[in-house]
Design a protein around this motif. Structure first.
Motif, PDB file in Angstrom:
ATOM      1  N   TYR A  95       1.769   4.481 -23.504  1.00 46.00           N
ATOM      2  CA  TYR A  95       1.854   3.391 -22.554  1.00 46.00           C
ATOM      3  C   TYR A  95       1.637   3.951 -21.155  1.00 46.00           C
ATOM      4  O   TYR A  95       1.561   5.163 -20.952  1.00 46.00           O
ATOM      5  N   ALA A  96       1.550   3.052 -20.187  1.00 42.92           N
ATOM      6  CA  ALA A  96       1.487   3.447 -18.781  1.00 42.92           C
ATOM      7  C   ALA A  96       2.422   2.533 -18.012  1.00 42.92           C
ATOM      8  O   ALA A  96       2.576   1.360 -18.352  1.00 42.92           O
ATOM      9  N   ILE A  97       3.058   3.101 -17.012  1.00 40.31           N
ATOM     10  CA  ILE A  97       3.906   2.302 -16.133  1.00 40.31           C
ATOM     11  C   ILE A  97       3.297   2.409 -14.739  1.00 40.31           C
ATOM     12  O   ILE A  97       2.980   3.498 -14.275  1.00 40.31           O
ATOM     13  N   SER A  98       3.086   1.268 -14.131  1.00 36.61           N
ATOM     14  CA  SER A  98       2.508   1.206 -12.789  1.00 36.61           C
ATOM     15  C   SER A  98       3.585   0.705 -11.844  1.00 36.61           C
ATOM     16  O   SER A  98       4.248  -0.293 -12.118  1.00 36.61           O
ATOM     17  N   VAL A  99       3.743   1.416 -10.724  1.00 40.17           N
ATOM     18  CA  VAL A  99       4.836   1.147  -9.795  1.00 40.17           C
ATOM     19  C   VAL A  99       4.288   0.990  -8.385  1.00 40.17           C
ATOM     20  O   VAL A  99       3.469   1.792  -7.940  1.00 40.17           O
ATOM     21  N   LYS A 100       4.731  -0.050  -7.691  1.00 44.95           N
ATOM     22  CA  LYS A 100       4.383  -0.184  -6.278  1.00 44.95           C
ATOM     23  C   LYS A 100       5.335   0.710  -5.509  1.00 44.95           C
ATOM     24  O   LYS A 100       6.534   0.447  -5.420  1.00 44.95           O
ATOM     25  N   GLU A 101       4.792   1.811  -5.000  1.00 41.40           N
ATOM     26  CA  GLU A 101       5.596   2.810  -4.294  1.00 41.40           C
ATOM     27  C   GLU A 101       6.108   2.246  -2.969  1.00 41.40           C
ATOM     28  O   GLU A 101       5.333   1.672  -2.202  1.00 41.40           O
ATOM     29  N   PRO A 102       7.380   2.419  -2.696  1.00 48.95           N
ATOM     30  CA  PRO A 102       7.934   1.878  -1.451  1.00 48.95           C
ATOM     31  C   PRO A 102       7.447   2.611  -0.201  1.00 48.95           C
ATOM     32  O   PRO A 102       7.245   2.002   0.829  1.00 48.95           O
ATOM     33  N   ALA A 103       7.237   3.907  -0.296  1.00 42.41           N
ATOM     34  CA  ALA A 103       6.910   4.699   0.891  1.00 42.41           C
ATOM     35  C   ALA A 103       5.534   4.391   1.470  1.00 42.41           C
ATOM     36  O   ALA A 103       5.379   4.246   2.673  1.00 42.41           O
ATOM     37  N   HIS A 104       4.545   4.276   0.632  1.00 44.18           N
ATOM     38  CA  HIS A 104       3.175   4.143   1.132  1.00 44.18           C
ATOM     39  C   HIS A 104       2.530   2.813   0.780  1.00 44.18           C
ATOM     40  O   HIS A 104       1.358   2.601   1.054  1.00 44.18           O
ATOM     41  N   ASP A 105       3.291   1.925   0.145  1.00 42.74           N
ATOM     42  CA  ASP A 105       2.784   0.616  -0.242  1.00 42.74           C
ATOM     43  C   ASP A 105       1.511   0.717  -1.083  1.00 42.74           C
ATOM     44  O   ASP A 105       0.565  -0.041  -0.908  1.00 42.74           O
ATOM     45  N   VAL A 106       1.471   1.728  -1.968  1.00 43.08           N
ATOM     46  CA  VAL A 106       0.362   1.894  -2.908  1.00 43.08           C
ATOM     47  C   VAL A 106       0.917   1.785  -4.324  1.00 43.08           C
ATOM     48  O   VAL A 106       2.114   1.906  -4.546  1.00 43.08           O
ATOM     49  N   VAL A 107       0.019   1.593  -5.294  1.00 42.83           N
ATOM     50  CA  VAL A 107       0.429   1.510  -6.690  1.00 42.83           C
ATOM     51  C   VAL A 107       0.143   2.841  -7.358  1.00 42.83           C
ATOM     52  O   VAL A 107      -0.973   3.364  -7.275  1.00 42.83           O
ATOM     53  N   GLN A 108       1.162   3.399  -7.980  1.00 41.45           N
ATOM     54  CA  GLN A 108       1.046   4.682  -8.686  1.00 41.45           C
ATOM     55  C   GLN A 108       1.163   4.409 -10.185  1.00 41.45           C
ATOM     56  O   GLN A 108       2.008   3.625 -10.608  1.00 41.45           O
ATOM     57  N   HIS A 109       0.309   5.070 -10.981  1.00 38.83           N
ATOM     58  CA  HIS A 109       0.320   4.896 -12.436  1.00 38.83           C
ATOM     59  C   HIS A 109       0.863   6.162 -13.093  1.00 38.83           C
ATOM     60  O   HIS A 109       0.441   7.263 -12.750  1.00 38.83           O
TER      61      HIS A 109
END
Length: 164
Positions: A95-109
């Protein structure tokens, strides 16, 4: 995905099917392989189980086979810490989990590896995806920044894009 057995099931083909008892918790691995059966894991053993014998536990964060680009666009509109889990496109069974990072307002997978009935992002193993999500709702999933998962308060707006 986790499911509760609603009824006992005795496998008629011990090579392909998985026996279980009412009330047991199963990990559903694949919902698409067969119209009437799921592929599931019970205590590290995999096999097919009848769909109508299980009650799927609700997970507002699981989106099935949503493409990473679409998922990124959805998460960009959500608050920091929001996340969604999908099937991996490159590694069958993972699986993959995608997270909207709080620090840089980017999505990390992040890739979630599945090995012998356990799931991991880094070096900690969890018995279920739900357990992994619970842990990273308290501790940072990122090794670079503080990134705690924030569970959605309601179902994410995925329209008809969810393909379990």
């Amino acid at each position: 995905m986790e499911a509760i057995a609603e009824y006992d099931f005795v496998a008629t083909d011990s090579e392909e099917e998985l026996s279980f008892r009412r009330g047991q918790l199963l990990k559903v691995l694949d919902m698409e392989e067969d119209e009437h059966w799921f592929r599931a894991d019970l205590d590290g053993k995999e096999g097919f189980v009848p769909k109508n014998y299980l009650r799927i536990m609700p997970c507002s964060w699981f989106v099935g086979r949503l493409a990473p680009a679409e998922l990124t666009e959805k998460l960009k509109k959500m608050p920091p810490g929001s996340f969604l889990v999908r099937h991996s496109q490159s590694q069958k069974g993972d699986y993959a989990i995608s997270v909207k990072e709080p620090a840089h307002d980017v999505v990390q997978h992040y890739r979630i590896k599945r090995d012998q009935g356990s799931y991991s992002v880094w070096d900690m193993n969890f018995r279920s995806l739900n357990g992994l999500v619970e842990y990273y709702s308290q501790f940072s999933i990122s090794r670079m920044t503080k990134s705690i998962l924030v569970k959605p308060r309601r179902e994410p707006d995925l329209s008809s894009t969810v393909q379990s």
